[in-house]
Design a protein around this motif. Structure first.
Motif, PDB file in Angstrom:
ATOM      1  N   GLN A  16      21.568 -57.480 -45.399  1.00  0.00           N
ATOM      2  CA  GLN A  16      21.714 -56.303 -46.266  1.00  0.00           C
ATOM      3  C   GLN A  16      21.469 -56.686 -47.724  1.00  0.00           C
TER       4      GLN A  16
ATOM      5  N   ASP B 287      18.628 -55.320 -50.223  1.00  0.00           N
ATOM      6  CA  ASP B 287      18.972 -54.756 -51.532  1.00  0.00           C
ATOM      7  C   ASP B 287      18.213 -55.476 -52.644  1.00  0.00           C
TER       8      ASP B 287
ATOM      9  N   GLU C  79      14.614 -54.407 -52.621  1.00  0.00           N
ATOM     10  CA  GLU C  79      14.496 -53.042 -53.132  1.00  0.00           C
ATOM     11  C   GLU C  79      14.623 -53.008 -54.655  1.00  0.00           C
ATOM     12  N   ASN C  80      15.549 -53.788 -55.196  1.00  0.00           N
ATOM     13  CA  ASN C  80      15.690 -53.873 -56.653  1.00  0.00           C
ATOM     14  C   ASN C  80      14.435 -54.455 -57.291  1.00  0.00           C
TER      15      ASN C  80
ATOM     16  N   ALA D 293      23.189 -40.954 -55.538  1.00  0.00           N
ATOM     17  CA  ALA D 293      22.717 -42.342 -55.582  1.00  0.00           C
ATOM     18  C   ALA D 293      23.634 -43.268 -54.796  1.00  0.00           C
ATOM     19  N   VAL D 294      24.925 -43.065 -54.910  1.00  0.00           N
ATOM     20  CA  VAL D 294      25.872 -43.918 -54.185  1.00  0.00           C
ATOM     21  C   VAL D 294      25.751 -43.688 -52.685  1.00  0.00           C
TER      22      VAL D 294
ATOM     23  N   ASN E 249      23.095 -42.666 -51.112  1.00  0.00           N
ATOM     24  CA  ASN E 249      21.805 -43.208 -50.690  1.00  0.00           C
ATOM     25  C   ASN E 249      21.861 -44.725 -50.500  1.00  0.00           C
ATOM     26  N   ARG E 250      22.765 -45.381 -51.210  1.00  0.00           N
ATOM     27  CA  ARG E 250      22.961 -46.826 -51.030  1.00  0.00           C
ATOM     28  C   ARG E 250      23.732 -47.131 -49.753  1.00  0.00           C
TER      29      ARG E 250
ATOM     30  N   THR F 217      27.030 -46.319 -49.196  1.00  0.00           N
ATOM     31  CA  THR F 217      28.421 -46.676 -49.460  1.00  0.00           C
ATOM     32  C   THR F 217      29.188 -45.437 -49.912  1.00  0.00           C
TER      33      THR F 217
ATOM     34  N   PHE G 207      32.013 -48.017 -53.939  1.00  0.00           N
ATOM     35  CA  PHE G 207      31.189 -48.345 -55.101  1.00  0.00           C
ATOM     36  C   PHE G 207      32.065 -48.634 -56.313  1.00  0.00           C
TER      37      PHE G 207
END
Length: 173
Positions: free
Chosen positions: A37, A41, A44-45, A118-119, A121-122, A124, A129
């Motif tokens: 994961q 991440d 993706e960043n 946004a949270v 979509n992550r 979580t 978060f």
């Protein structure tokens, strides 16, 4: 029906079905799933920050995984030490930090809907978060405390400057 349940029970009892661990830090396991994961991440960043310049073939999977694993280990050690030293972040500090994140702002003001979207979509929860932000801020306090109390002697500084100004002449035939 009893045979699959019996085999599943035996696997659980023997620990065969357990998720593989890539590290154990301060008694906390780092599982293969957690590592994967974090690698996703990280990629993706990179994809977001580099835009069209991003090419996945530039990052060898094995090296990237090892770097992310090392970063996770360092983070867990710092989180443990921050907790041991009772470093905490207040709700106001966490909310202030979250509201200052550009991704959660519209027209220069904090947008609750953008934040929640946004949270989610992550993958979580909002509470998860916010806990992560609190933890990151506490670790930041620890790092700043160590960094801000460091000092350099005159000799060490002079040696660093001298080494930085060295030049070499190279010739080849």
């Amino acid at each position: 029906i009893s045979i699959p349940f019996a085999l599943w029970g035996i696997q659980e009892y023997l620990g065969v079905g357990a998720e593989p661990e890539v590290a154990v830090v301060e008694g906390e396991p780092v599982t293969e799933r957690m590592l994967d994961q974090r690698v996703r991440d990280f990629r993706e960043n990179l994809r977001r920050s580099l835009g069209d310049s991003y090419r996945s073939d530039l990052f060898e999977e094995k090296i990237l995984k090892e770097q992310v694993r090392s970063a996770m280990i360092e983070e867990l050690v710092l989180v443990k030490h921050a907790a041991d030293w009772n470093l905490r972040t207040s709700d106001a500090q966490a909310r202030g930090f979250i509201s200052s994140i550009p991704a959660f702002q519209r027209s220069g003001a904090f947008d609750q809907l953008a934040y929640e979207t946004a949270v989610r979509n992550r993958g979580t929860s909002l509470a998860g978060f916010e806990q992560s932000v609190r933890q990151d801020l506490a670790v930041g306090q620890l790092r700043a405390g160590v960094r801000d109390t460091a000092f350099v002697t005159e000799k060490a500084l002079a040696d660093r400057v001298r080494l930085g100004r060295q030049q070499r002449a190279v010739a080849y035939a």
